[in-house]
Design a protein around this motif. Structure first.
Motif, PDB file in Angstrom:
ATOM      1  N   LEU A  74     -23.834  19.948  18.113  1.00  0.00           N
ATOM      2  CA  LEU A  74     -24.851  20.533  19.085  1.00  0.00           C
ATOM      3  C   LEU A  74     -24.713  19.383  20.228  1.00  0.00           C
ATOM      4  CD1 LEU A  74     -27.557  21.794  19.283  1.00  0.00           C
ATOM      5  CD2 LEU A  74     -28.532  19.580  18.767  1.00  0.00           C
ATOM      6  N   ALA A  75     -24.262  18.215  20.231  1.00  0.00           N
ATOM      7  CA  ALA A  75     -23.838  17.260  21.325  1.00  0.00           C
ATOM      8  C   ALA A  75     -22.854  18.189  22.121  1.00  0.00           C
ATOM      9  CB  ALA A  75     -23.537  16.161  20.971  1.00  0.00           C
ATOM     10  N   ARG A  76     -21.839  18.528  21.452  1.00  0.00           N
ATOM     11  CA  ARG A  76     -20.612  19.111  22.288  1.00  0.00           C
ATOM     12  C   ARG A  76     -20.877  20.574  22.936  1.00  0.00           C
ATOM     13  NH1 ARG A  76     -18.046  16.642  17.744  1.00  0.00           N
ATOM     14  NH2 ARG A  76     -18.196  18.664  16.561  1.00  0.00           N
ATOM     15  N   ALA A  77     -21.780  20.935  22.300  1.00  0.00           N
ATOM     16  CA  ALA A  77     -22.124  22.534  22.909  1.00  0.00           C
ATOM     17  C   ALA A  77     -22.970  22.445  24.250  1.00  0.00           C
ATOM     18  CB  ALA A  77     -22.960  23.180  21.735  1.00  0.00           C
ATOM     19  N   HIS A  78     -23.567  21.185  24.434  1.00  0.00           N
ATOM     20  CA  HIS A  78     -24.473  20.926  25.592  1.00  0.00           C
ATOM     21  C   HIS A  78     -23.597  19.748  26.635  1.00  0.00           C
ATOM     22  CE1 HIS A  78     -27.527  22.443  22.901  1.00  0.00           C
ATOM     23  NE2 HIS A  78     -28.022  22.854  24.207  1.00  0.00           N
ATOM     24  N   VAL A  79     -22.406  19.682  26.502  1.00  0.00           N
ATOM     25  CA  VAL A  79     -21.692  19.135  27.494  1.00  0.00           C
ATOM     26  C   VAL A  79     -21.676  19.687  28.787  1.00  0.00           C
ATOM     27  CG1 VAL A  79     -19.648  18.061  28.288  1.00  0.00           C
ATOM     28  CG2 VAL A  79     -20.323  17.865  25.776  1.00  0.00           C
ATOM     29  N   GLU A  80     -21.958  18.845  29.792  1.00  0.00           N
ATOM     30  CA  GLU A  80     -22.153  19.450  31.131  1.00  0.00           C
ATOM     31  C   GLU A  80     -23.574  20.167  31.361  1.00  0.00           C
ATOM     32  OE1 GLU A  80     -20.468  18.479  33.505  1.00  0.00           O
ATOM     33  OE2 GLU A  80     -18.711  17.724  32.360  1.00  0.00           O
ATOM     34  N   LEU A  89     -27.808  11.478   0.912  1.00  0.00           N
ATOM     35  CA  LEU A  89     -26.548  10.902   1.547  1.00  0.00           C
ATOM     36  C   LEU A  89     -25.916  12.148   2.004  1.00  0.00           C
ATOM     37  CD1 LEU A  89     -24.670   8.792   2.287  1.00  0.00           C
ATOM     38  CD2 LEU A  89     -23.463   8.733   0.061  1.00  0.00           C
ATOM     39  N   PHE A  90     -25.677  13.201   1.250  1.00  0.00           N
ATOM     40  CA  PHE A  90     -24.747  14.485   1.622  1.00  0.00           C
ATOM     41  C   PHE A  90     -25.509  15.197   2.702  1.00  0.00           C
ATOM     42  CE2 PHE A  90     -22.234  13.584  -2.181  1.00  0.00           C
ATOM     43  CZ  PHE A  90     -21.152  13.515  -1.577  1.00  0.00           C
ATOM     44  N   ALA A  91     -26.787  15.333   2.441  1.00  0.00           N
ATOM     45  CA  ALA A  91     -27.874  15.789   3.633  1.00  0.00           C
ATOM     46  C   ALA A  91     -27.700  15.406   4.992  1.00  0.00           C
ATOM     47  CB  ALA A  91     -29.146  16.049   3.160  1.00  0.00           C
ATOM     48  N   PHE A  92     -27.747  13.833   4.977  1.00  0.00           N
ATOM     49  CA  PHE A  92     -27.635  13.068   6.227  1.00  0.00           C
ATOM     50  C   PHE A  92     -26.358  13.247   6.709  1.00  0.00           C
ATOM     51  CE2 PHE A  92     -27.023   9.244   8.504  1.00  0.00           C
ATOM     52  CZ  PHE A  92     -28.122   8.899   9.088  1.00  0.00           C
ATOM     53  N   ILE A  93     -25.221  13.349   6.121  1.00  0.00           N
ATOM     54  CA  ILE A  93     -23.901  13.460   6.703  1.00  0.00           C
ATOM     55  C   ILE A  93     -23.718  14.977   7.304  1.00  0.00           C
ATOM     56  CG2 ILE A  93     -21.427  13.734   6.090  1.00  0.00           C
ATOM     57  CD1 ILE A  93     -21.718  11.750   3.697  1.00  0.00           C
ATOM     58  N   ILE A  94     -24.227  15.983   6.620  1.00  0.00           N
ATOM     59  CA  ILE A  94     -24.147  17.213   7.100  1.00  0.00           C
ATOM     60  C   ILE A  94     -25.202  17.197   8.483  1.00  0.00           C
ATOM     61  CG2 ILE A  94     -24.965  19.630   6.910  1.00  0.00           C
ATOM     62  CD1 ILE A  94     -24.220  19.075   3.899  1.00  0.00           C
ATOM     63  N   GLY A  95     -26.148  16.526   8.430  1.00  0.00           N
ATOM     64  CA  GLY A  95     -27.175  16.472   9.493  1.00  0.00           C
ATOM     65  C   GLY A  95     -26.339  15.884  10.708  1.00  0.00           C
ATOM     66  N   ALA A  96     -25.804  14.869  10.400  1.00  0.00           N
ATOM     67  CA  ALA A  96     -24.972  14.022  11.575  1.00  0.00           C
ATOM     68  C   ALA A  96     -23.484  15.172  12.069  1.00  0.00           C
ATOM     69  CB  ALA A  96     -24.362  12.780  11.085  1.00  0.00           C
ATOM     70  N   TRP A  97     -23.291  15.631  10.903  1.00  0.00           N
ATOM     71  CA  TRP A  97     -22.149  16.565  11.516  1.00  0.00           C
ATOM     72  C   TRP A  97     -22.546  17.597  12.436  1.00  0.00           C
ATOM     73  CZ3 TRP A  97     -21.662  22.273  10.625  1.00  0.00           C
ATOM     74  CH2 TRP A  97     -20.132  22.466  10.847  1.00  0.00           C
ATOM     75  N   GLY A  98     -23.806  18.298  12.163  1.00  0.00           N
ATOM     76  CA  GLY A  98     -24.292  19.359  12.889  1.00  0.00           C
ATOM     77  C   GLY A  98     -24.702  18.697  14.431  1.00  0.00           C
TER      78      GLY A  98
END
Length: 235
Positions: A83-89, A70-79
């Motif tokens: 990553l998504a915000r870093a690739h905007v535009e 559960l915690f690994a999944f949460i950290i992966g989702a946070w990452g």
């Protein structure tokens, strides 16, 4: 803010890519549930239920592996969010390829570690927990990335609402235009689980994970050749 994909990609190649990724969910969950001691690393609804069973002292279920997943999944989702915000535009393909490379890499590292695991004895424990963490992180990354894509009925990991949509739309006079996509998602995860279980039982724990990583990376690389994936996505 999360990015939205180019509309052309959403209508063409992207749904086919997500159906292939759905199949890898079945592979990963087959590996985790059957090979890592009754724990989900792709499906957190099932994992929370298993955690409840373990907390109640039900034989065959353990608290620690479920918590690690559960915690690994949460950290992966946070990452994935970062990553998504870093690739905007930036081009959609660049974002998705980075996500695929990271996910495949984590699955392959998990596969390498899993070769040391005695499934019957669930030992060594550190190897079991390491595979749980790596696959949980990978699937959290995947789930959050797909969520940002906002393609209807193709979450690649959860089917409850998809099956609900199939049944609810049967009350109308005409077949829902999303029926084929919904049915495809259910079939993809079913086939992935069946193939994953067969591979684990007859070949070994590492093979479903290796195959899942290969499908994730290979399908994303092929899909990224679509010109629509070169368009920038917006916040």
């Amino acid at each position: 803010m999360t990015p939205a994909p180019a509309s052309a990609a959403t209508k063409s190649t992207l749904p086919r890519l997500l159906l292939l990724l759905s199949a890898t969910t079945g592979l990963v969950d087959a590996a985790s549930v059957l090979g890592l001691g009754k724990v989900f690393t792709a499906n957190m609804t099932g994992n929370v239920v298993f955690l409840g069973f373990a907390a109640a002292g039900t034989p065959g279920f353990k608290v620690i592996p479920a918590l690690f997943a559960l915690f690994a999944f949460i950290i992966g989702a946070w990452g994935a969010g970062r990553l998504a915000r870093a690739h905007v535009e930036l081009p959609l393909r660049r974002w998705l390829l980075w996500a695929a490379v990271i996910e495949a890499g984590l699955l392959w590292i998990a596969a390498a570690i899993s070769t040391r695991i005695d499934i019957a004895a669930q030992a060594p424990e550190i190897a079991v927990l390491s595979v749980i963490v790596l696959t949980g992180f990978a699937m959290g990354l995947r789930n959050a990335t797909v969520r940002s894509l906002k393609v209807p009925d193709l979450t690649t990991t959860v089917l409850t609402l998809t099956i609900t949509g199939i049944a609810a739309d049967m009350t109308g006079k005409a077949t829902s235009p999303n029926f084929a996509r919904r049915f495809g998602a259910v079939l993809s995860i079913f086939l992935g689980a069946a193939v994953g279980a067969a591979l684990l039982l007859h070949v070994g724990l590492a093979v479903p994970l290796v195959l899942a990583g290969a499908i994730v990376l290979g399908a994303t690389v092929l899909s990224a050749r679509d010109p629509a994936f070169g368009e920038p996505h917006k916040a």
